[in-house]
Scaffold this active site. Structure first.
Site, PDB file in Angstrom:
ATOM      1  CG  LEU A   1      39.960  50.370  41.207  1.00 21.98           C
ATOM      2  CD1 LEU A   1      39.729  51.844  41.451  1.00 21.98           C
ATOM      3  CD2 LEU A   1      39.542  49.971  39.798  1.00 21.98           C
ATOM      4  CG  ASP A   2      37.357  49.433  43.866  1.00 26.20           C
ATOM      5  OD1 ASP A   2      37.208  50.576  44.324  1.00 26.20           O
ATOM      6  OD2 ASP A   2      36.881  49.062  42.783  1.00 26.20           O
ATOM      7  CB  ALA A   3      43.062  46.738  46.713  1.00 30.46           C
TER       8      ALA A   3
END
Lengths: 281, 281, 281, 281
Positions: free
Chosen positions: C224-226
């Protein structure tokens, strides 16, 4: 009831405590106080947000005049949140600023009414239609300009418009209209003024080889692109960018800068003096 | 040996493959290639960083001329990292840009030699002393300006200065000196040019009520503050800032912008044409 | 015909001259060449824009493989401007990014087709209607999530969607979908990643008392969000700003940053490796 | 005499008019008033700059306590411009922040005294010597850390140091020292916190592939890099920048951000609560 009071007057001792005392004596609660002194011009500015319960507005105004305004030679205005201001939008053929304003309006981000959009071109009627806002197409040329302006003014009066946003209107506004709406016509110019005033600023910026381009929102005065600046922003460019890249990047600046300026105006956070602004953020 | 080649010429087909083929034929390895075409001016630009082992520089230059430069009508220059360029600094009374350059120099951030600092005021001799760099104080007035310039030029020649940095020099440089150092005199002007060229830009910016101030580093040409821009940066201001706040905030911009421009120049990342720059970052 | 070639491979000598020679031998004219070497990873990257007349694409690709790709162990792709990519937009309840994308699309700023907008909420159907774009409302909950994803994938296949934009979609995308669209799902996250990944970043930023907030557009990966960051931007905030001010200011960042990322992707200016991007501007 | 009063207390009605009335009753003239209410925490903040002639400071403080502080449960402090604060600088091996602070000090830009510079390395003694400031070299290792801290504290007491600037000190400061100087130790961290707290932030930023790097100045608390943020700034980066480019660009951020924070502290424009700051600009 939320009340915003804007004041400016010659700077002198005791103004702040007099004004804050006045509010307290009238059972108001100061929610926000912003104050500024321009020492070079010796002018005092104040923006006061207060909450009042059951206030007699007429009496408040009368007392303010008697107890404060006369004594300190204040110019002042009082605004409540009971009525949304009416904003007319003037456009030409570019749709990016118009779309930006209308989508914010639609989201509830702009607490205004938009009685109509006006243009000397028919091109953006489809945008007005998308958002169900009346579109007045008033074409003009050199010959009938004065006459058309009369039509514009008639519309503005009919709809009791409070202020006007020139969303890339690309036309010079006459002194007649400016005098009817002093410090109430907001323009977006596509350069970091005072650089590149006038026509084709992106072309001029490209020619000069600048490394930064900008956009400026200002109140319209009779001198072209020389009115009080409300908001500016910039973005870097380099040799790899063509004039059309400048125009593309500039569009993003223009719409954001214009919307910020409109919001500041709507929330009564702008004051004008000496062809400059005080912006209470 | 690291070799940097800068090229510009009329744009035409096949330049890139010809130049890269040439480097390969001479057993060089291209480390970095930057290329740009200004389509409006139809000019091709290239910066090429290559590694060579045991190269015969003279032969390389001769072959480049025969095989490439003549064919494509190239203006070109070749630079190696074998010798640090000599940078003279001209100052007046403000010390912030000078301190910034010297502290970077001291940290090894600027790969130059600094043969001397020159000024028409004695004020900053103490800074030169702190960093053990010769300080030449050559005062002048309207009458002896030409004579003093001769002394300046003599010093520049004596020390074989490669380029000059005007670190808030505050004096107009004459055409004589500019012609000796074309695109080799770097100035810092304390505004976002072309806005507020000339004297007292912070005062003018304050007067105009801008919401952003800037600094611009450019090569000096005979027209004041109108030379090719190398680097610009800006910082926001508001009504709360006085002229002296502008000056303070501006100082931070000036020193950073000037140092960036000097580094770009030293690393051969700047090319000049049509009074503009190509900056290969 | 304009052809864009994207290449990455282990860095080694002679790549640039081999590739540029290849283009010339096939009668192509190189319009723009961007090249980068990541020295820490020893990877070479190149983006090549060329003009060809009467090119046999199949033969060109075959020869490229034989003469170059095999030799240098290249991963490469070839793109022409003959077909606009198909972009699906996934949304939730916030309209600002959607309005921004659609108004750019309407102005011709985004050279894509938009076969449909998809959401798990009905809220933004009115926006899709304003722009005459099909809106697929596929609601889901914990139980039927897998099933709904099948419907999503069916739609994407039916319309031959090339890439997906999550315009504040607010839902986690599953590995199934990500694997179908590797480096082809663009998300906007409302913080300057890696700070404040996950839910409610503006609340977290307010809590931490930062003086700058940001937005980040990135390709979606399973973490996530990486995923690889395409574009970021920031805006200053201060103690005077509430969480809702952060949200308002952030909206302007989000829509601009997302649109920039989409444009970079559409113009084939992004390359991905090691969970990072090379962005050829 | 110029007097600055800083106040914070639970928000309630009437504070502003009470305080401004108090100043007027004591014949002071309010020059600047900044006020803020954190509505989520229900805390009121005020910074008041006033001019007084012939004021009895002791009486003023006594009356303030009796008439205001007790009533409103205020925490408050009073500052005059009669004495420059004493600032100690702690450094390690990097000279850029130190040079920046000292050159500003030398120009009169920082109204402080600098009794000494302290380091656990001898490397920067030459800078201290350039500016004629005592340099205390107190080396330490894991074993003698506590003992060395005693020496540090002894020095700070001997010179009556008011606040400490960690100008890239690179050492963790113990709770003992922090408790002696609460909200009075200013650090510069080379990332946009909370991203990349801890060691080697530029390496981590490079690894993550961010497009923006930053620097953060904050008051030191016992939790590493987690104290109240005073000032932050950022600069764009791209794939072309190596870690050493990040470090170089970051240096310019670090020194500017640290100096801004120091100036805000010196001018009493910072207030701390809930691990956040109110910065009255």
């Amino acid at each position: 009831m939320k009340i915003i009071i804007l004041i400016h007057c010659p700077d002198q001792k005791g103004i702040i405590s007099s004004v804050t005392g006045f509010i307290q004596n009238h059972s108001g609660n100061i929610v926000y106080l912003d104050q500024h002194v321009d020492k070079s011009a010796n002018v005092f500015f104040m923006r006061l947000e207060s909450d009042f319960e059951n206030v007699d507005l007429e009496l408040l105004e009368k007392n303010f005049n008697t107890e404060l305004a006369d004594k300190y030679a204040m110019q002042w205005s009082l605004h409540t949140d009971s009525k949304k201001p009416k904003m007319a939008i003037f456009v030409s053929k570019y749709n990016h600023c118009l779309y930006d304003l209308l989508s914010r309006f639609n989201s509830g981000e702009l607490p205004v009414e938009i009685p109509f959009i006006l243009s000397n071109h028919p091109d953006l009627k489809y945008v007005a239609d998308q958002f169900d806002i009346p579109y007045h197409y008033i074409p003009f040329n050199k010959e009938n300009r004065a006459e058309c302006e009369k039509k514009q003014i008639a519309l503005l009066k009919e709809y009791e418009v409070d202020f006007i946003v020139l969303a890339r209107y690309m036309q010079i506004v006459s002194g007649n209209l400016i005098n009817l709406y002093p410090d109430k016509i907001i323009n977006i110019h596509h350069s970091f003024l005072p650089a590149f005033a006038g026509a084709k600023p992106y072309h001029a910026a490209f020619e000069r080889g600048v490394k930064i381009i900008g956009a400026t929102s200002h109140y319209v005065t009779e001198e072209l692109d020389a009115g009080p600046i409300i908001e500016q922003d910039v973005t870097p460019v380099s040799h790899i960018h063509s004039i059309s890249d400048f125009i593309n990047k500039g569009r993003d600046l223009e719409k954001i800068v214009l919307s910020r300026a409109v919001k500041l105006h709507v929330h009564r956070k702008t004051m004008v003096y000496n062809n400059k602004t005080v912006i209470f953020s």
